[in-house]
Write a protein that holds these residues in place. Structure first.
Motif, PDB file in Angstrom:
ATOM      1  N   GLY A 298       4.613  -1.987  -1.096  1.00  0.00           N
ATOM      2  CA  GLY A 298       4.770  -1.180   0.562  1.00  0.00           C
ATOM      3  C   GLY A 298       5.719  -0.201  -0.676  1.00  0.00           C
ATOM      4  N   ILE A 366      12.684   1.283   3.365  1.00  0.00           N
ATOM      5  CA  ILE A 366      11.929  -0.490   3.554  1.00  0.00           C
ATOM      6  C   ILE A 366      11.961  -1.588   3.018  1.00  0.00           C
ATOM      7  CG2 ILE A 366      10.045   1.311   3.966  1.00  0.00           C
ATOM      8  CD1 ILE A 366       8.851  -0.157   1.182  1.00  0.00           C
ATOM      9  N   TYR A 377       2.600  -1.371   6.105  1.00  0.00           N
ATOM     10  CA  TYR A 377       3.241   0.273   5.231  1.00  0.00           C
ATOM     11  C   TYR A 377       2.279   1.116   4.925  1.00  0.00           C
ATOM     12  CZ  TYR A 377       6.413  -3.206   4.126  1.00  0.00           C
ATOM     13  OH  TYR A 377       7.520  -4.239   3.812  1.00  0.00           O
TER      14      TYR A 377
END
Length: 389
Positions: A298, A366, A377
């Motif tokens: 991500g 995140i 993502y």
């Protein structure tokens, strides 16, 4: 996401702030709450509460590499930090220093400021760079800020705003016992390999409701054997004069009962450990490996979208990661940047955007857990591009 009660209409990329509790754990919590309500007096005063608490303590101690005598439950890591700092206030002299980093969790920095002020001591801050290229930069920054008046180092194991796994063990080895190290490990257990006794710090406190996925309101404090006698909870209760009987020693007497509250989050932590372990064929090691790899993937997607280099080496990342964003145009003094609300309200994405280290600078953090995948993502990157145009 049948194992979780998360709203399927919302993209959840903020496991770090509060955690998410599996449905099976909430069911276990409800059962214990119902058990308490059958006869609260019998439950609390006739041994069942203490027996169940000791069972839960045993499971947590095994999971984090602690001895049971040194481990007690608190409601959150902030409470653990406050208990330790309050206990150390009498030993502080005017001019003594409590050292923190500029990545420290705001609430715990505030606790250090208040405890220092009561004793005429001061809080000093080590400026740790971000972005950074090597964990050595953390060690150098902290050690450079240590003086002959430094008495306590309060440091994160995993930083909240910036998502960095800090080299705490190296700092402990260099500073203890002359400087007492209090590790705020709110994010560590369940996210990374973490053994509190091997760490060697004087004090370690951590949440169970984040990466261990317990019900909200469960955390622990562990104290090294040579530091235990002088440690008390922030709330003094019956155990201070022996009014709460326990065979577990000083810490258990002080912390096991600090007044009436709902202990079901504490008592069902073993259920959380079992539930998450069962979600991967390789148990907890498998869970930790998966969520770390998803987090790194991500982060790679975000830095690509932002056109920047990764702000920290991959070996300093667990299951949360932050990326710096362009400076805000109209950011206020609040902890959270308005972009966080825009991503939530216009795109259905829950992800924290912190004004860090101070406005207008900001970072987006995140999280990754088993309910996330790579498409999450991609969706965030697209939403972020739309908002930053």
């Amino acid at each position: 996401m049948t194992a979780w009660l998360l709203d399927p209409e919302v993209l959840h990329l903020n496991h770090g702030s509060f955690g998410a509790t599996p449905a099976a754990v909430l069911e276990a919590q409800q059962r214990i709450q119902e058990r308490i309500e059958l006869n609260p007096t019998r439950f609390f005063l006739e041994g069942e509460y203490q027996e169940r608490l000791d069972q839960a303590r045993r499971a947590v101690a095994h999971f984090v590499g602690a001895d049971e005598a040194g481990l007690v439950f608190v409601t959150n890591a902030t409470a653990g930090v406050n208990g330790v700092l309050r206990s150390l206030e009498p030993a502080l002299l005017p001019g003594d220093e409590i050292l923190v980093t500029d990545h420290e969790y705001n609430a715990c920095t505030n606790a250090a400021i208040v405890s220092a002020s009561r004793a005429g001591a001061v809080v000093t801050t080590a400026a740790v760079p971000f972005p950074l290229e090597h964990e050595r930069e953390v060690v150098d920054a902290v050690l450079a800020a240590v003086t002959e008046r430094t008495r306590i180092l309060l440091i994160d194991a995993v930083t909240s705003a910036t998502g960095l796994v800090l080299p705490v063990a190296e700092l402990v080895a260099k500073l203890e016992p002359d400087v007492r190290v209090l590790v705020d490990a709110a994010h560590a257990p369940g996210m990374i390999d973490f053994d509190v006794a091997q760490l060697g710090a004087s004090y370690v406190t951590a949440n169970c409701h984040k990466w261990m996925c317990s019900a909200k309101g469960a955390a622990f404090l562990w104290v090294r054997p040579d530091r235990r006698d002088g440690v008390y909870p922030a709330v003094i209760s019956h155990g201070y004069n022996g009014g709460w009987p326990t065979e577990g020693g000083h810490l258990h007497a002080q912390f096991d009962w600090t007044g009436t509250h709902d202990p079901s989050a504490w008592l069902t932590v073993p259920d959380a450990l079992t539930a998450v372990e069962a979600m991967h064929a390789d148990g907890w090691p498998g869970v930790q490996n998966v969520i770390r790899q998803r987090c790194l993937q991500g982060r790679e997607r975000l830095v690509e979208a932002l056109g920047i280099e990764p702000p920290a080496p991959g070996d300093m990342i667990g299951a949360i990661a932050s990326v710096p964003l362009p400076a805000a145009q109209n950011s206020g003094s609040a902890i959270f940047d308005p972009l966080m609300g825009a991503l939530r309200d216009r795109h259905g994405i829950e992800v924290p955007v912190f004004t860090w280290p101070a406005p207008p600078d900001r970072v987006l953090r995140i999280s990754a857990h088993l309910y996330n995948d790579s498409s999450d993502y991609n969706r965030l990157a697209e939403a972020l591009a739309a908002e930053l145009r």
